[in-house]
Motif scaffolding. Structure first.
Motif, PDB file in Angstrom:
ATOM      1  N   TRP A  96      -5.370  -2.442 -22.177  1.00  0.00           N
ATOM      2  CA  TRP A  96      -5.389  -2.697 -20.844  1.00  0.00           C
ATOM      3  C   TRP A  96      -3.910  -3.366 -20.374  1.00  0.00           C
ATOM      4  O   TRP A  96      -3.900  -3.808 -19.016  1.00  0.00           O
TER       5      TRP A  96
ATOM      6  N   ALA B 182     -11.079  -3.853 -12.986  1.00  0.00           N
ATOM      7  CA  ALA B 182      -9.324  -3.004 -12.916  1.00  0.00           C
ATOM      8  C   ALA B 182      -9.485  -1.856 -12.554  1.00  0.00           C
ATOM      9  O   ALA B 182     -10.052  -1.300 -12.144  1.00  0.00           O
TER      10      ALA B 182
ATOM     11  N   VAL C 230      -8.020   2.154 -12.714  1.00  0.00           N
ATOM     12  CA  VAL C 230      -7.772   3.476 -12.473  1.00  0.00           C
ATOM     13  C   VAL C 230      -6.421   4.407 -12.383  1.00  0.00           C
ATOM     14  O   VAL C 230      -7.024   4.366 -10.605  1.00  0.00           O
TER      15      VAL C 230
ATOM     16  N   VAL D  74      -4.400   1.874 -17.235  1.00  0.00           N
ATOM     17  CA  VAL D  74      -5.158   0.888 -16.757  1.00  0.00           C
ATOM     18  C   VAL D  74      -4.994  -0.850 -16.857  1.00  0.00           C
ATOM     19  O   VAL D  74      -3.985  -0.965 -17.600  1.00  0.00           O
TER      20      VAL D  74
ATOM     21  N   ARG E 252      -4.945  -4.963 -15.526  1.00  0.00           N
ATOM     22  CA  ARG E 252      -5.795  -5.685 -14.603  1.00  0.00           C
ATOM     23  C   ARG E 252      -5.288  -6.861 -14.874  1.00  0.00           C
ATOM     24  O   ARG E 252      -5.191  -7.355 -15.230  1.00  0.00           O
TER      25      ARG E 252
ATOM     26  N   THR F 184      -8.887   5.594 -22.706  1.00  0.00           N
ATOM     27  CA  THR F 184      -8.636   6.613 -21.338  1.00  0.00           C
ATOM     28  C   THR F 184      -7.948   7.606 -22.803  1.00  0.00           C
ATOM     29  O   THR F 184      -7.135   9.001 -21.611  1.00  0.00           O
TER      30      THR F 184
END
Length: 654
Positions: A26, A135, A137, A147, A149, A243
């Motif tokens: 993240w 989140a 992308v 990503v 967030r 990912t």
């Protein structure tokens, strides 16, 4: 070690880790952070844009934020929370402060106005802000996906640009992205439960959709299985994202207890009769990685072992064992094990042994129903149903007889209870009547005793009053007599004193007269005078002595009279006390006699009185018969009447 064992060992080793490469990343990659025109939001987007302005001035010599002055009116109006964007020779110039801006430059063209919280992707400028559950992308200029967030960034692409592909709500991926339990043909379980949510983020390249990121939402007590090459990864409940293109999705699994109902394939008994069973299977997954390495879901792993176990057990049973029914009284010998128990003990143990190799624990494997397959099976089933129906009817008849017998027995018990109740009520009523009779008897007895006691107390009080009155009269008489004696004595003394004084006075007067005569006679007859004086003195002394004797006699007479009166009063008082004691004794004797009177003496007394009156009314020689008794009992009746009239005790003494 085989290749399958090596694969399983590798999967288990990876499952023990908490973080895997290419999953749950993240954060912004370091390669992106090293881009001089990429500024991550730390406090606010305005601060990030100011920092991007500084970097562009330092490196490119151009400004990102406009230097136009705000006007009072006219021009382009930028409101609070908005960004105004102009196009200057293909690069962006923005206005952050609210106000009216006039454009006097031929090189500036108005582009657009956008909210500061909305993603911006214009003229190479990219900005985005995401909340706690969101989140973003993003694709960087090198086409690498990352990503971010709970943050944001502001970037300028001098050579290529940053592109926000999609913003995803990680807490709500949408019902269209839910994954449910698999339903297989022949099963009839409960409604499929949600195992998790999976959402793919795609981009279009040359008309083809390419997945660049995948988000997962795993409920509690569920797990997520991913595959990377020949390795399996287990992720626990929560929010996940991948990912890495080398990591793919395998499936969701629930660790809770699951239940499903299905029909088995025909299994043949010892006689060759095909049997189909409707069974209920309860199980839970103990090792999801071990299951995923062999099957896609638990039911697929259990279907063949379950059918194998059923075939193994049914092939050892006979047709009669399947169709046997047990009566209430028990028509199956104790040493014969019911086929259901045999099925549970044998089939369940076989199924558990096979399911353990796939990471599944079988809780129960129960038979709900059985069905005979084919024409032969139908005929046998009809015959068995008829036998069962006859047995049920016989059982019902036996049950009805048993119920009728128990009903009659119950009625008999009720009759016994009612008889006992009536007997108890009669005994209670008899006891109550006896207690009431005894109470009345004791009440009459207490009244009689109270009357006797009252009469006794009254008589005693009367005697005491009489004695007190007699004593008072005696005392009054004695006092009166003593007073009379005292008065008589006082009168006698007064008379004696008066007589003595008078005699003395007379003597004195005579003496004085004699002296006077003597003196007047000039002592002529002194001798005669002296003799006369002596004679007078002797007479006076004799008179005084006589008077004193009379007084003593009077006193003695008064004392004797007083003593006589006192003795008489004492005798009268003693006579009164004696009479009172005799009266009291008489009352005590009568009370004792009345107390000894037996029950029914009043009736006997009346009969005796009647007999006495009858005997008095008849002549002396008349023989009188009373009922069926002998005539000789007339005297007894008279005696009884006498006892009744005189009192029982006095009559017995008489």
């Amino acid at each position: 070690m085989t290749s399958s064992d090596a694969k399983v060992s590798s999967a288990v080793a990876y499952a023990a880790s908490e973080k895997f490469d290419g999953t749950d990343d993240w954060t912004v990659p370091d390669s992106v952070k090293s881009n001089v025109y990429f500024v991550e939001v730390t406090s606010s987007l305005v601060v990030a844009l100011l920092e991007l302005e500084r970097r562009m001035v330092d490196n490119l010599g151009v400004h990102l934020i406009t230097r136009k002055k705000k006007r009072a009116f006219g021009g382009k109006c930028v409101q609070t929370g908005e960004i105004g964007i102009w196009n200057r020779n293909g690069r962006p110039v923005i206005a952050l402060e609210p106000g009216n801006y006039w454009n006097f430059s031929m090189r500036h063209a108005w582009q657009e106005k956008s909210s500061i919280t909305s993603p911006v992707d214009v003229l190479g400028l990219t900005t985005v802000l995401v909340g706690q559950s969101e989140a973003a992308v993003v694709m960087d200029p090198a086409n690498r996906i990352f990503v971010i967030r709970n943050s944001g960034f502001a970037a300028y692409g001098s050579q290529g640009c940053f592109k926000v592909i999609e913003i995803v709500d990680t807490l709500n991926l949408g019902e269209s992205h839910a994954h449910y339990e698999s339903s297989h043909a022949g099963t009839n379980g409960r409604a499929p439960a949600v195992l998790g949510w999976k959402r793919d983020v795609n981009i279009t390249v040359s008309g083809s959709l390419i997945t660049v990121a995948t988000f997962f939402l795993v409920p509690a007590n569920n797990v997520l299985i991913l595959q990377r090459g020949n390795e399996l990864l287990l992720l626990k409940a929560g929010q996940h994202v991948i990912t890495n293109p080398n990591t793919s999705f395998r499936g969701f699994y629930s660790l809770g207890e699951r239940q499903t109902t299905f029909r088995t394939q025909p299994a043949y008994t010892v006689e060759g009769v095909p049997v189909i069973l409707n069974v209920n299977l309860r199980y839970r997954i103990a090792d999801p990685i071990l299951l995923t390495a062999n099957y896609d879901d638990a039911f697929s792993a259990l279907a063949n072992p379950a059918q194998t176990a059923v075939n193994s057990v049914v092939s050892r049973l006979s047709y009669q064992q399947f169709m046997r029914a047990q009566r209430i009284g028990g028509d199956v010998p104790d040493h014969v094990e019911p086929w259901l128990d045999a099925f549970k003990s044998a089939c369940l143990s076989d199924l558990r042994a096979q399911a353990t190799g796939y990471g599944i624990i079988v809780e129960s494997f129960d038979v709900l129903d059985r069905e005979l397959e084919g024409a032969l099976g139908k005929d046998l089933e009809r015959q068995s149903e008829q036998v069962l129906r006859n047995q049920v009817q016989a059982t019902q008849i036996e049950l009805q007889n048993h119920i009728a017998t128990e009903t009659q027995r119950g009625k008999l018990e009720i009759a016994k209870v009612e008889a006992e109740q009536k007997k108890t009520q009669a005994d209670a009523q008899y006891y109550v009547n006896m207690k009431e009779s005894d109470a009345k008897y004791y009440a009459v007895l207490k009244d009689a005793e109270a009357m006797a006691e009252s009469s006794n107390l009254k008589t005693t009080q009367d005697v005491k009053n009489s004695v007190k009155a007699a004593q008072a009269a005696a005392e009054a008489s004695a006092l009166k007599t003593a007073q009379d004696v005292k008065n008589s004595v006082q009168a006698a003394q007064a008379a004696a004193e008066s007589s003595a004084l008078k005699t003395a006075q007379d003597v004195k007067n005579s003496v004085q007269a004699a002296q006077a005569d003597a003196e007047s006679s000039a002592l002529k007859i002194s001798q005669d005078v002296i003799n006369s004086v002596k004679s007078a003195q002797a007479a006076a002394e004799s008179s005084a002595l006589r008077n004193a004797q009379d007084v003593r006699n009077l006193v003695q007479q008064a004392q004797a009279s007083a003593e006589s009166s006192a003795l008489k009063a004492e005798q009268d008082a003693a006579n009164v006390v004696t009479m009172a004691a005799a009266k009291k004794q008489q009352i005590d004797i009568e009370t004792s006699a009345y107390a000894q009177v037996p029950v029914g003496h009043a009736q006997l007394m009346q009969l005796s009185v009647f007999e006495v009156e009858k005997l008095k009314a008849l002549p002396a020689k008349t023989i009188y018969f009373s009922g069926n008794e002998d005539s000789g009992k007339g005297n007894e009746l008279v005696a009884g009447g006498l006892k009744t009239a005189m009192g029982w005790k006095l009559a017995e003494d008489a």
